[in-house]
Each structure stands twice: as structure tokens, then as C-alpha cells.
Design an enzyme around this catalytic site. Structure first.
Site, PDB file in Angstrom:
ATOM      1  N   GLU A  45       0.818  -1.197  -0.525  1.00 54.92           N
ATOM      2  CA  GLU A  45      -0.452   0.162   0.393  1.00 54.92           C
ATOM      3  C   GLU A  45       1.042   1.329   0.098  1.00 54.92           C
ATOM      4  O   GLU A  45       1.794   1.139   0.636  1.00 54.92           O
ATOM      5  CB  GLU A  45      -0.887   0.086   1.249  1.00 54.92           C
ATOM      6  CG  GLU A  45      -1.948  -1.235   1.420  1.00 54.92           C
ATOM      7  CD  GLU A  45      -2.982  -1.056   2.940  1.00 54.92           C
ATOM      8  OE1 GLU A  45      -2.449  -0.150   3.008  1.00 54.92           O
ATOM      9  OE2 GLU A  45      -3.203  -1.907   3.142  1.00 54.92           O
ATOM     10  N   ASP A  56      -5.090   8.363  11.155  1.00 55.93           N
ATOM     11  CA  ASP A  56      -3.451   8.288  10.427  1.00 55.93           C
ATOM     12  C   ASP A  56      -3.087   8.091  12.027  1.00 55.93           C
ATOM     13  O   ASP A  56      -3.385  10.032  12.562  1.00 55.93           O
ATOM     14  CB  ASP A  56      -2.743   9.009   9.931  1.00 55.93           C
ATOM     15  CG  ASP A  56      -2.755   8.336   8.186  1.00 55.93           C
ATOM     16  OD1 ASP A  56      -3.253   6.719   8.379  1.00 55.93           O
ATOM     17  OD2 ASP A  56      -3.053   8.882   7.332  1.00 55.93           O
TER      18      ASP A  56
END
Length: 254
Positions: A45, A56
Site C-alpha cells: 500500500e 492516521d
């Protein structure tokens, strides 16, 4: 057949690694990809950095900030990846937020992904209903798999809808927190993994968030097809540089 689907058919547990494009240095992207494949990673990814990364944790946020400072943009990433298929054969997925794709133009973005050999996209802030109504035909036109996230809080109805719209794998977020914040899985997470496995969905599941070592990889893949490691790998390249990938991958798989 899309490379992601081919990989999912292999009789093994899959290791997917996430890293931020343009980190630690702007020009590291392709060498990291090549090194990960060489050392036995199954899927990669590639994080397209964004200035407001909602899902995140601090490690990936810091890498995104640095990558943006280094000069990483959508155009730079596409330029870096334009010859990647001469040396890399495993599935490549771009993970990023919808805003940069919208600015680039969704169809233009998808077309570019097809041209350079990107197999799929993970867009955490693109709701499945909006995708299904407005963008699914475009993704399918360019042979791209769109991967959706589910969490322990996702309802059964929504999971079934995501499963019906998906044609690759479902990204199972191990907990409701941000990336890189846990170590080890407790009974609550294990029962969630089992509950989803028992739904017998048509798309296999790959678990992410909180996978950092052999123990958590093994725990996750007991109930799922594979596991995704992001923050732990970024910490590794931050501390050890980009040339010690072999040691990191071995520590996860052995």
C-alpha cells in the site's frame, strides 16, 4: 484478472506493507517497493500523503508531513511509478484521501492508475454509498479494485452492503482508534475477528491497525486472509534506513 484477486487466491496468509510515498526521502518510493517484493511481501500500500490525515496515528502523520515537505504530490508519485511494472509484479494499492483524487479528477486519476499498473485504491473518507452511486462504474472501467474499511462498530447491514459492492478484499480495522496505537490484541478484538470470519462474506478480509510483530500478525491471520503493517514499518525505516527491509519482514513472518 486483477493482481489483487490473483494474490488472494494463493494458499497462504498475506503480508501487506504500507509506507508513505516520498518518505524518508522524495526519491525512495520505488526502491522501497522493489525491496519489499524481493523480501517476500505479498502486497504494498503506497500512501499518498495528505495534509489532514484523519485516520492516521502520529507515526504515519509525521511521515506524511515530511513527504509533503520533500515535495511529494500526486503528479510526482505517478511519475515515480510510471516504470514500476518493469521490475515489480505484486499488487500495488494507493491509499490516500479523496480530496487529492477529486482535485486531480476522479476519472483521470483512475486512468493514470491503470496506465502505470496500480491495482487498487483505499480511500478511507469516501463513503461506500457515494462510491456505489457516483464512482463505481469509473473504477470498474479502469480495472481498479476499491477497498473499504470496516471497524468493530460497523453494523451488520453496512458490512453486507460493503461486501456486495466490493470485488477484492475488505480492510478490517482492528479497533476504533487511529493507526499505530495498540500492541497485541485482547479478547474483544479476537471475538470481533471471529464474528466477521463467521459471516462468511464473499470477499476475504485483511486486518490492519495494531499489527507490528510476528505475534500480532499470527493473531490477525488466524481469522483473516492477511494483515497490513504500516506504522511499525515506517518506524523501522525511520530508525534503520530503507536498506534493512529483509530483517523487518523476517521478524514478522518467522
Amino acid at each position: 484478472m486483477n493482481r489483487i484477486n490473483q494474490k488472494l487466491q494463493e494458499d497462504k496468509k498475506l503480508l501487506s506493507i504500507y509506507f508513505t510515498a516520498g518518505y524518508p526521502s522524495l526519491t525512495d518510493t520505488v526502491s522501497i517497493i522493489e525491496d519489499l517484493e524481493k523480501n517476500g511481501v505479498d502486497m504494498i500500500e503506497i500512501g499518498l500523503p495528505f495534509s489532514d490525515p484523519l485516520a492516521d496515528g502520529p507515526t504515519i502523520q509525521a511521515s506524511s508531513t515530511k513527504a509533503l515537505q520533500n515535495g511529494m504530490t500526486t503528479d510526482v508519485l505517478f511519475d515515480q511509478l510510471k516504470n514500476v511494472r518493469k521490475t515489480v509484479s505484486i499488487p500495488l494499492i494507493i491509499m490516500g484521501y479523496f480530496n487529492p483524487m477529486l482535485q486531480y479528477g476522479v476519472e483521470a486519476f483512475c486512468k493514470k492508475c491503470q496506465e502505470i499498473g496500480v491495482d487498487g485504491l483505499i480511500i478511507p473518507d469516501l463513503p461506500v454509498d457515494v462510491y456505489h452511486e457516483e464512482y463505481q462504474t469509473i473504477f470498474e472501467k479502469y480495472g481498479l479494485i476499491n477497498v473499504f474499511l470496516i471497524t468493530p462498530q460497523t453494523s451488520v447491514e453496512r458490512i453486507n452492503f460493503i461486501d456486495s459492492v466490493s470485488n477484492g478484499f475488505i480492510y478490517m480495522v482492528s479497533s476504533a482508534s487511529v493507526t499505530g496505537s495498540n500492541s497485541g490484541f485482547g479478547d474483544e478484538q479476537t471475538s470481533y475477528f471471529k464474528r466477521i470470519a463467521d459471516m462468511n462474506l464473499k470477499n476475504p478480509q485483511v486486518i490492519g491497525f495494531g499489527i507490528s510483530d510476528n505475534e500480532t500478525f499470527t493473531q490477525a491471520t488466524e481469522y483473516a486472509k492477511g494483515a497490513i503493517i504500516g506504522s511499525a514499518f515506517i518506524k523501522h525505516i525511520t530508525n534503520s534506513g530503507i536498506n534493512k527491509t529483509d530483517a523487518f519482514v523476517k521478524s514478522i513472518l518467522n
